[in-house]
Design a protein around this motif. Sequence first.
Motif, PDB file in Angstrom:
ATOM      1  N   ALA A  84       4.414  -2.588   6.966  1.00 45.01           N
ATOM      2  CA  ALA A  84       5.388  -1.641   6.420  1.00 45.01           C
ATOM      3  C   ALA A  84       6.273  -1.064   7.519  1.00 45.01           C
ATOM      4  CB  ALA A  84       4.664  -0.521   5.676  1.00 45.01           C
ATOM      5  N   GLU A  85       5.674  -0.746   8.651  1.00 50.51           N
ATOM      6  CA  GLU A  85       6.453  -0.177   9.753  1.00 50.51           C
ATOM      7  C   GLU A  85       7.462  -1.185  10.302  1.00 50.51           C
ATOM      8  OE1 GLU A  85       3.327   1.049  12.331  1.00 50.51           O
ATOM      9  OE2 GLU A  85       3.074   3.003  11.358  1.00 50.51           O
ATOM     10  N   LYS A 139      -0.064  -1.149   6.726  1.00 50.29           N
ATOM     11  CA  LYS A 139       0.691  -0.098   7.433  1.00 50.29           C
ATOM     12  C   LYS A 139       1.552  -0.707   8.533  1.00 50.29           C
ATOM     13  CE  LYS A 139       0.031   4.327   9.836  1.00 50.29           C
ATOM     14  NZ  LYS A 139       0.711   4.011  11.102  1.00 50.29           N
ATOM     15  N   ARG A 161      10.281  -1.517   7.707  1.00 47.97           N
ATOM     16  CA  ARG A 161      11.172  -0.344   7.838  1.00 47.97           C
ATOM     17  C   ARG A 161      12.162  -0.539   8.984  1.00 47.97           C
ATOM     18  NH1 ARG A 161       8.081   4.537  10.129  1.00 47.97           N
ATOM     19  NH2 ARG A 161       8.157   3.078  11.876  1.00 47.97           N
ATOM     20  N   THR A 181       2.128   5.995   1.743  1.00 49.59           N
ATOM     21  CA  THR A 181       0.780   5.433   1.738  1.00 49.59           C
ATOM     22  C   THR A 181      -0.032   6.077   0.630  1.00 49.59           C
ATOM     23  OG1 THR A 181       0.918   5.327   4.149  1.00 49.59           O
ATOM     24  CG2 THR A 181      -1.231   4.932   3.157  1.00 49.59           C
ATOM     25  N   LEU A 186       8.314   5.575   4.026  1.00 45.99           N
ATOM     26  CA  LEU A 186       7.022   4.924   3.799  1.00 45.99           C
ATOM     27  C   LEU A 186       6.104   5.852   3.023  1.00 45.99           C
ATOM     28  CD1 LEU A 186       6.343   3.244   7.285  1.00 45.99           C
ATOM     29  CD2 LEU A 186       7.576   2.340   5.297  1.00 45.99           C
TER      30      LEU A 186
END
Length: 597
Positions: free
Chosen positions: A444-445, A441, A448, A462, A460
Motif C-alpha cells: 500500500a505504501e 501495508k 501510494r 488499515t 491509506l
Amino acid sequence: MWKSLNAFGLKLLTISLLLPALLAAATNADQLDKALFEHYVLQDTASASADYKSFLNDPKKSSDGRVLEKVEGSYNELLKKQTSEIALSPSYGDTIVEPSLEPVTLNPLIADDTPSQDICNLIMDGLADYDKNNELIPELAESWEISADHAAVIYHLRKNVRWHDGTIFTAEDVKFTCEKIMDPAVGSVYRSFFADVITVEIIDSHTVRIACSKPDIYLIDHLSPVIIPRHIYEKVNLRTSEYNRHPIGTGPFRFLQWQAGEQIVLEANPDYYGGRPFCTRVIYKISPDDSMTFLSLLRGDIDMMGLTQDQFTKQANTEEFKKKFNLFAYPSTHDYDFIAYNLNLPLLKDRNIRQALTMAINRQEIIDKVLYGFGVPIASCFLPSHWACDKALPPFPYDPALSRKILAAAGWKDEDQDGILEKDGTEFDLRLTFNNLSTRKLVAELVRDYWKTVGIKVTLLTLEWTEYIKQMDEKKFQVCLAGWTLDTNSDPNQYWHSSRIPDEKNNYGGFNFISYVNPEVDRLCELSRSTFDREKLKQIYYRLQAIISEDQPYTFLYAPDIIWAVDKRIQGIGIAPAGIFYNFPHWYVPEGMQKYK
C-alpha cells in the motif's frame, strides 16, 4: 509405509544369512574388516544390530581389536539411525496450534473469506474434494455417474457416515443443502453454481440425482458443495443461526470452542469414515498481526505459520531457525493479489482512469522490494500455472509518463501546481483500504508513492480483518488491496459474471464485490460452462482474459510464492500441486516428541 517395512524385513533376513559367508571368506584381519564394514555400514540396520551382538559374544570373531573398534563405530551410527526411524513412526496424540484471522462464520454456505472456509473444511465435508494433484476424488459421495449430456449427476453416498452428534448422514441432508444454496434469502456463495439446477431428487436414502437445464463442464465441481445437517438447520435462519458459531459436521475434526478474539478449538473425530486424524486437537489462535504471530512462533506458542517473504529472508533463513522448523516453499497455484476498484464510483467507472492507475504501478519493483523476488507478476484472472492462462498476454506496462497523459486527456490537471491533479475544482483523492498484514501495508505504501508521482492524493486506511471484509461486502471502499485463493477449476463466473454482484437480491452472496458488468464477459462465462472441447474452451478463456485486462477492473499485481514454517516435531507433511494441507488429518507427532497432553 507398511509395504516398505515388510520389504525391509525380508532384506534383513537375506543379509543376516549372508554374514557367515562374508566372515568365512575373510582370511585375515583386513578382509574381515572390509566384510564387516560393508555389511554394517552399507546394509540394513536391524540385521547389523543382531549380528553385532553375535559378533561380540564370539571370541574368534572379535579377537582382532582393530576390527571391533571400527565395527563398533559403524554399528552405533546405524543403531542411532534405527532408533530415530522408530521414533518418527505415526502416533496418535498431541495438538497442532496455528494462527488464523478471525473467521466471519462457520457456516460453509455463506462463508466467503479464507479463514472461515479453511476451518469449515476440517469440520465439514463436501460430496467431492480435490487430491494432492488437484484432481477430483470422492468424499461424502462414494461415487457418481454423469449423464451423457453432462446436465445431470447421480451421487451414490457413503453409508458409514454420521454427523458429529451421532445422527446418520443421508440423502435428505444433500437435498436440504442444495435447496438452501438455491434460496436467494440465504445468499449462499455457491448460488451461481446452482442457477441452472431444476431438480434435486432423492432416489433412496443414500442416492441423489441433481439435474440441470443445460450442460455444465464443471458439473461435479459446482454441484459438490460442503453439506450441512438438515436436522440442525431446517428450523433456523441460516444467516443468523447460533450453529454458525458452533457447527456440527461430518469432517475429520469436531468443533469444541470459539472464544472470540482468542481461539477456535477442534478435536479429532474418532468415528471419521476416513480414519481418525492422528493429532488429538487443532487450535486456531486468532492473530491479526503477522509480526506478533512470528514472535508467537519463536516462543513456541504456535507450531506453524505462513511466512511473509520479508520474514523468511530476514528472520527465518538461518541455521538456528531451521533447527526448530521445517520450511516449505513453493509457487502459488491458487493465490494472487490485486488492487480492486469500486466501479459504483463515478471516478472509477472510466476504464481509461483505471488503466492510468495501473500504468503508474511498478509491479516488478513491488515483487523485488516487498516479496524479495518470491513471486511473479500476473496479467489476468488465471495464474501462470493454469492451463487456460494466456501467457502471451502481458501485464499492463509500467509507464508513469503515459499514465499522466491519459489522466490529462480525461481532464485531470494540476492547475495550482501543488502536485495534486484537479478537475472541476475537485482533487484526485483516493482512499486505499487494506487489512493489517505487513505485506499489504508495504504494498500500500509503495502504491501510494507511485500514484503520488502522477499527481494523485492517496489516504491509506488499515482495518482489522472482519471490518475489512464488511467494507468489501457493503461496497464502502473506494480502492482496496485484496487477494483471492482460487478454486481448483478457476471458473471465472463466480468473480466476473454480473449475477455475482453482492446485493439485496442475493442477500449479498457473491464474489463480484467491485460490481463489474460487461455483457460480453457474461456471455463468455456462460458459454465456457457448456464448452467441452479443451481447445475451444481455452480460446474462450483467452478472449475473456483479454477483455478483463483491457477493462482493468483490477490492477493484477502478482502471484506470491507460498512459504510455511512448521515445528519439526510435526511429521507427515509433503509439498504437492495442492500445497501442503491436502493431507492435514494425516499429519502426526511421534510419541516421544509430543508436546501437549
